[in-house]
Design a protein around this motif. Structure first.
Motif, PDB file in Angstrom:
ATOM      1  N   VAL A  14       0.866  -1.162   0.000  1.00 57.24           N
ATOM      2  CA  VAL A  14       0.000   0.000   0.000  1.00 57.24           C
ATOM      3  C   VAL A  14       0.911   1.222   0.000  1.00 57.24           C
ATOM      4  CG1 VAL A  14      -1.766   1.287   1.253  1.00 57.24           C
ATOM      5  CG2 VAL A  14      -1.770  -1.194   1.338  1.00 57.24           C
ATOM      6  N   GLU A  18      -1.229   6.795  -0.033  1.00 58.98           N
ATOM      7  CA  GLU A  18      -2.593   6.255   0.049  1.00 58.98           C
ATOM      8  C   GLU A  18      -2.940   5.892   1.492  1.00 58.98           C
ATOM      9  OE1 GLU A  18      -5.192   2.563  -1.754  1.00 58.98           O
ATOM     10  OE2 GLU A  18      -3.435   3.250  -2.864  1.00 58.98           O
ATOM     11  N   THR A  19      -1.985   5.331   2.201  1.00 57.29           N
ATOM     12  CA  THR A  19      -2.202   4.996   3.614  1.00 57.29           C
ATOM     13  C   THR A  19      -2.499   6.256   4.403  1.00 57.29           C
ATOM     14  OG1 THR A  19      -0.736   3.087   3.438  1.00 57.29           O
ATOM     15  CG2 THR A  19      -1.171   3.914   5.656  1.00 57.29           C
ATOM     16  N   VAL A  21      -3.853   9.041   3.281  1.00 58.01           N
ATOM     17  CA  VAL A  21      -5.204   9.497   2.932  1.00 58.01           C
ATOM     18  C   VAL A  21      -6.243   8.698   3.716  1.00 58.01           C
ATOM     19  CG1 VAL A  21      -6.912   9.611   1.059  1.00 58.01           C
ATOM     20  CG2 VAL A  21      -4.560  10.376   0.658  1.00 58.01           C
ATOM     21  N   TRP A  22      -6.066   7.366   3.756  1.00 59.49           N
ATOM     22  CA  TRP A  22      -6.990   6.521   4.532  1.00 59.49           C
ATOM     23  C   TRP A  22      -6.949   6.908   6.011  1.00 59.49           C
ATOM     24  CZ3 TRP A  22     -10.884   3.937   2.772  1.00 59.49           C
ATOM     25  CH2 TRP A  22     -10.857   3.359   1.505  1.00 59.49           C
ATOM     26  N   TYR A  23      -5.761   7.170   6.522  1.00 58.41           N
ATOM     27  CA  TYR A  23      -5.610   7.546   7.936  1.00 58.41           C
ATOM     28  C   TYR A  23      -6.372   8.837   8.238  1.00 58.41           C
ATOM     29  CZ  TYR A  23      -3.563   8.860  12.388  1.00 58.41           C
ATOM     30  OH  TYR A  23      -3.402   9.224  13.704  1.00 58.41           O
ATOM     31  N   LYS A  25      -8.932  10.085   6.643  1.00 65.55           N
ATOM     32  CA  LYS A  25     -10.369   9.802   6.573  1.00 65.55           C
ATOM     33  C   LYS A  25     -10.833   9.051   7.821  1.00 65.55           C
ATOM     34  CE  LYS A  25     -10.819   9.587   1.541  1.00 65.55           C
ATOM     35  NZ  LYS A  25     -11.119   8.737   0.384  1.00 65.55           N
ATOM     36  N   PHE A  26     -10.058   8.058   8.232  1.00 65.35           N
ATOM     37  CA  PHE A  26     -10.418   7.254   9.405  1.00 65.35           C
ATOM     38  C   PHE A  26     -10.500   8.133  10.653  1.00 65.35           C
ATOM     39  CE2 PHE A  26      -9.555   4.432  12.995  1.00 65.35           C
ATOM     40  CZ  PHE A  26     -10.400   3.361  12.725  1.00 65.35           C
ATOM     41  N   PHE A  74      -6.982   1.773  13.480  1.00 67.58           N
ATOM     42  CA  PHE A  74      -6.573   2.087  12.111  1.00 67.58           C
ATOM     43  C   PHE A  74      -5.775   0.961  11.462  1.00 67.58           C
ATOM     44  CE2 PHE A  74      -3.596   3.728   8.963  1.00 67.58           C
ATOM     45  CZ  PHE A  74      -4.509   4.136   8.009  1.00 67.58           C
ATOM     46  N   ILE A  78      -6.911  -0.639   8.003  1.00 67.66           N
ATOM     47  CA  ILE A  78      -6.126  -0.615   6.763  1.00 67.66           C
ATOM     48  C   ILE A  78      -5.814  -2.036   6.299  1.00 67.66           C
ATOM     49  CG2 ILE A  78      -3.759  -0.422   7.653  1.00 67.66           C
ATOM     50  CD1 ILE A  78      -5.204   1.617   4.744  1.00 67.66           C
ATOM     51  N   ILE A  81      -9.028  -3.067   4.552  1.00 64.86           N
ATOM     52  CA  ILE A  81      -9.109  -2.389   3.248  1.00 64.86           C
ATOM     53  C   ILE A  81      -8.129  -3.033   2.277  1.00 64.86           C
ATOM     54  CG2 ILE A  81      -8.634  -0.214   2.037  1.00 64.86           C
ATOM     55  CD1 ILE A  81     -11.256  -0.132   3.586  1.00 64.86           C
ATOM     56  N   ASN A  82      -6.924  -3.278   2.750  1.00 64.97           N
ATOM     57  CA  ASN A  82      -5.891  -3.882   1.912  1.00 64.97           C
ATOM     58  C   ASN A  82      -6.324  -5.271   1.429  1.00 64.97           C
ATOM     59  OD1 ASN A  82      -3.364  -3.821   0.630  1.00 64.97           O
ATOM     60  ND2 ASN A  82      -2.417  -4.929   2.315  1.00 64.97           N
TER      61      ASN A  82
END
Length: 186
Positions: A14, A18-19, A21-23, A25-26, A74, A78, A81-82
């Motif tokens: 990942v 991108e990680t 961005v996910w962080y 959002k989370f 988180f 992740i 998600i991954n």
């Protein structure tokens, strides 16, 4: 050193951006850094389910809660998600095995298989076969030594059962309104 990619459980990398961005959002959604079961169901739009479907969603949540603290943090998020986005088929199938093995004893019996198919049908709507018919069809193919257990080893689940479990994965992921049935040729 300075690697911009991360790996979890041998899954595809990942990218660090991108990680991040996910962080963000989370943390925006869950400022405590923890997602509850209720929040998980809300995120997926799975409120007001019947008891069987609700039990299945609870099991899904619990497989993602790797440290069994009752929350998804988180890192667990992740990893989930991954798995869903980048995971290889064998990784996804191992996750499904863990999900289907509800009592965690390393084997899947007919009752566990029936419960999962009943829950999936409750989530997805009517299928061509009833959960009982579908369970009998699948179970007869995977209980190769007739011991009443579908499998006792993860490898047997994939290799020696004579059934393509990618098709269960596809069936499990079906949503109402989609066409076709992936078990027409079992």
């Amino acid at each position: 050193m300075g690697n911009n990619e991360s790996r979890a459980g041998g899954q595809a990398a990942v990218p660090a951006k991108e990680t991040y961005v996910w962080y963000r959002k989370f943390m925006r959604e869950y400022p405590s850094g923890l997602q509850t079961l209720h929040e998980f169901k809300t995120l997926l739009g799975l409120q007001g389910l019947n008891p069987k479907a609700n039990q299945h969603v609870d099991q899904v949540y619990n497989t993602f809660d790797m440290n069994k603290d009752g929350f998804i943090d988180f890192l667990e998020f992740i990893a989930a998600i991954n798995l869903v986005i980048r995971g290889k088929m064998d990784q996804k199938l191992k996750w499904y095995f863990k999900l289907y093995d509800a009592d965690g004893n390393g084997s899947i019996d007919k009752k566990e298989l029936l419960n999962i198919f009943m829950a999936v049908q409750a989530l997805n709507g009517q299928q061509t076969l009833s959960p009982e018919e579908f369970t009998n069809l699948v179970f007869n193919k995977i209980d190769i030594n007739n011991d009443g257990k579908a499998v006792t080893l993860l490898g047997e689940f994939f290799v020696t059962s004579g059934i393509d479990f990618r098709r269960i994965y596809q069936w499990h992921g079906k949503r109402p309104g989609s066409s076709g049935h992936c078990f027409q040729e079992l």
